[in-house]
Write a protein that holds these residues in place. Structure first.
Motif, PDB file in Angstrom:
ATOM      1  N   PHE A 103      14.418  16.029  -2.885  1.00  0.00           N
ATOM      2  CA  PHE A 103      12.965  15.909  -3.043  1.00  0.00           C
ATOM      3  C   PHE A 103      12.486  16.438  -4.392  1.00  0.00           C
ATOM      4  O   PHE A 103      12.998  17.438  -4.902  1.00  0.00           O
ATOM      5  CB  PHE A 103      12.235  16.672  -1.930  1.00  0.00           C
ATOM      6  CG  PHE A 103      12.561  16.188  -0.547  1.00  0.00           C
ATOM      7  CD1 PHE A 103      12.018  15.016  -0.063  1.00  0.00           C
ATOM      8  CD2 PHE A 103      13.431  16.913   0.255  1.00  0.00           C
ATOM      9  CE1 PHE A 103      12.325  14.564   1.205  1.00  0.00           C
ATOM     10  CE2 PHE A 103      13.745  16.484   1.527  1.00  0.00           C
ATOM     11  CZ  PHE A 103      13.193  15.297   2.012  1.00  0.00           C
ATOM     12  N   ASP A 104      11.509  15.735  -4.927  1.00  0.00           N
ATOM     13  CA  ASP A 104      10.794  16.215  -6.107  1.00  0.00           C
ATOM     14  C   ASP A 104       9.731  17.224  -5.669  1.00  0.00           C
ATOM     15  O   ASP A 104       9.451  17.363  -4.460  1.00  0.00           O
ATOM     16  CB  ASP A 104      10.142  15.042  -6.835  1.00  0.00           C
ATOM     17  CG  ASP A 104      11.167  14.232  -7.633  1.00  0.00           C
ATOM     18  OD1 ASP A 104      12.087  14.860  -8.191  1.00  0.00           O
ATOM     19  OD2 ASP A 104      11.037  12.993  -7.677  1.00  0.00           O
ATOM     20  N   PRO A 105       9.097  17.953  -6.605  1.00  0.00           N
ATOM     21  CA  PRO A 105       8.080  18.949  -6.233  1.00  0.00           C
ATOM     22  C   PRO A 105       6.925  18.376  -5.409  1.00  0.00           C
ATOM     23  O   PRO A 105       6.298  19.099  -4.626  1.00  0.00           O
ATOM     24  CB  PRO A 105       7.589  19.467  -7.585  1.00  0.00           C
ATOM     25  CG  PRO A 105       8.772  19.314  -8.482  1.00  0.00           C
ATOM     26  CD  PRO A 105       9.432  18.049  -8.051  1.00  0.00           C
ATOM     27  N   ASP A 106       6.607  17.071  -5.568  1.00  0.00           N
ATOM     28  CA  ASP A 106       5.523  16.477  -4.794  1.00  0.00           C
ATOM     29  C   ASP A 106       6.004  15.954  -3.434  1.00  0.00           C
ATOM     30  O   ASP A 106       5.263  15.254  -2.733  1.00  0.00           O
ATOM     31  CB  ASP A 106       4.846  15.352  -5.578  1.00  0.00           C
ATOM     32  CG  ASP A 106       5.806  14.213  -5.911  1.00  0.00           C
ATOM     33  OD1 ASP A 106       7.002  14.315  -5.539  1.00  0.00           O
ATOM     34  OD2 ASP A 106       5.379  13.232  -6.536  1.00  0.00           O
ATOM     35  N   LEU A 107       7.260  16.305  -3.089  1.00  0.00           N
ATOM     36  CA  LEU A 107       7.894  15.954  -1.811  1.00  0.00           C
ATOM     37  C   LEU A 107       8.221  14.464  -1.666  1.00  0.00           C
ATOM     38  O   LEU A 107       8.547  14.001  -0.577  1.00  0.00           O
ATOM     39  CB  LEU A 107       7.028  16.404  -0.624  1.00  0.00           C
ATOM     40  CG  LEU A 107       6.789  17.914  -0.520  1.00  0.00           C
ATOM     41  CD1 LEU A 107       6.004  18.238   0.738  1.00  0.00           C
ATOM     42  CD2 LEU A 107       8.096  18.684  -0.543  1.00  0.00           C
ATOM     43  N   THR A 108       8.164  13.727  -2.768  1.00  0.00           N
ATOM     44  CA  THR A 108       8.687  12.360  -2.735  1.00  0.00           C
ATOM     45  C   THR A 108      10.208  12.423  -2.890  1.00  0.00           C
ATOM     46  O   THR A 108      10.745  13.367  -3.475  1.00  0.00           O
ATOM     47  CB  THR A 108       8.086  11.507  -3.859  1.00  0.00           C
ATOM     48  OG1 THR A 108       8.350  12.149  -5.115  1.00  0.00           O
ATOM     49  CG2 THR A 108       6.598  11.332  -3.662  1.00  0.00           C
ATOM     50  N   THR A 109      10.891  11.413  -2.386  1.00  0.00           N
ATOM     51  CA  THR A 109      12.354  11.411  -2.403  1.00  0.00           C
ATOM     52  C   THR A 109      12.878  11.136  -3.808  1.00  0.00           C
ATOM     53  O   THR A 109      12.385  10.250  -4.505  1.00  0.00           O
ATOM     54  CB  THR A 109      12.896  10.332  -1.442  1.00  0.00           C
ATOM     55  OG1 THR A 109      12.247  10.460  -0.185  1.00  0.00           O
ATOM     56  CG2 THR A 109      14.392  10.501  -1.241  1.00  0.00           C
TER      57      THR A 109
END
Length: 300
Positions: A103-109
């Motif tokens: 996950f990226d910091p914005d919680l996208t994969t």
């Protein structure tokens, strides 16, 4: 090494006292190393499952379950090349513990997370699922797992606070890894046999035709007896260099413990001075008298 394995078993027993059905797993498995105090034979027998990319843990504990790591953010072919071989080595899952893998910091994969998802779906369906449930079959070849040899090489020049720590142990470890590559490049599956297993009589010529000693500088007298019996009954023994120069306490032996197998005074041989062949009973012992460190990176 013994104390570390005993502590693992103690932890497992405490957990099972609360949950008798618990599977106790060990992650971040280090290589078998004297400095780290890790003996995989002892460690594996204390665990139910283990995170490791190597298949041989099941040779020490047939019931142990293996799972691999999730490749620290790799994607596409790089991820596939690390992930898929573990399926063929009997791994039953992965450890995606590192948040930034998925996950990226914005919680996208992440790209790695998306590619892992595709690989999981592929493995858990169709041909992948068939491979996961298949039983690994090895050729009648065994490799010596000798923690006493690892200890013996390290003790000759090991240093606690200086790198590389022990050049002799690093050579021992690299040489053993080269044997794995040689057999893998030949398309041969093989098994590992630890000192304790050999002493128990598991070096059986009806099961194994070839036994390899990868810089097995230290062996026990009981091992030496079992190895000679193996050759006498028709087995093929292959050693690279320095076999049986020490006992299990890293004490130099004169004569060396396998002289009566190779038919020469191993302690007097100059490494690299030529191969030795000796027929005993129905079998043959080969002493290459050199390490296999020069095996090419990409053999043709």
């Amino acid at each position: 090494q013994v104390m570390w394995a005993d502590r693992l078993k103690q932890f497992r027993d405490v957990i099972r006292s609360v949950d008798p059905n618990a599977r106790v797993c060990l992650t971040n498995v280090r290589r078998s190393d004297p400095y780290l105090g890790v003996d995989h034979y002892l460690q594996d027998r204390a665990m139910d499952c283990i995170r490791s990319s190597e298949f041989y843990h099941q040779d020490f504990n047939p019931n142990i379950l293996g799972f691999c790591g999730s490749a620290y953010g790799f994607a596409e072919e790089q991820l596939k090349s690390r992930f898929l071989p573990s399926v063929f080595d009997g791994q039953v899952g992965t450890s995606a513990w590192w948040y930034y893998n998925c996950f990226d910091p914005d919680l996208t994969t992440t790209k790695s997370g998306e590619d892992m998802k595709k690989l999981y779906q592929m493995v858990m369906s169709g041909l992948g699922k068939l491979i996961l449930t298949a039983k690994r079959v090895a050729q009648p070849i065994a490799m010596h797992y000798s923690m006493t040899s690892a200890n013996a090489t390290w003790i000759t020049d090991g240093k606690l606070f200086e790198k590389p720590g022990s050049e002799n142990f690093q050579r021992h470890y690299s040489n053993r890894s080269m044997w794995d590559r040689i057999l893998s490049d030949l398309g041969l599956q093989y098994s590992w046999l630890a000192t304790e297993q050999i002493e128990e009589g598991k070096l059986d010529p009806s099961k194994y035709k070839v036994f390899i000693l990868p810089n097995s500088i230290s062996i026990t007298r009981k091992e030496a007896k079992k190895i000679r019996e193996f050759v006498e009954k028709g087995g093929i023994l292959i050693a690279d260099a320095q076999p049986g120069l020490m006992d299990e306490h890293a004490k130099w032996q004169k004569p060396a413990l396998l002289n009566n197998v190779f038919g020469v005074s191993v302690e007097n041989l100059q490494t690299g001075s030529g191969m030795v062949t000796n027929n005993i009973g129905q079998g043959t012992a080969y002493l290459l008298n050199q390490f296999v460190l020069n095996y090419p990176e990409n053999p043709d």
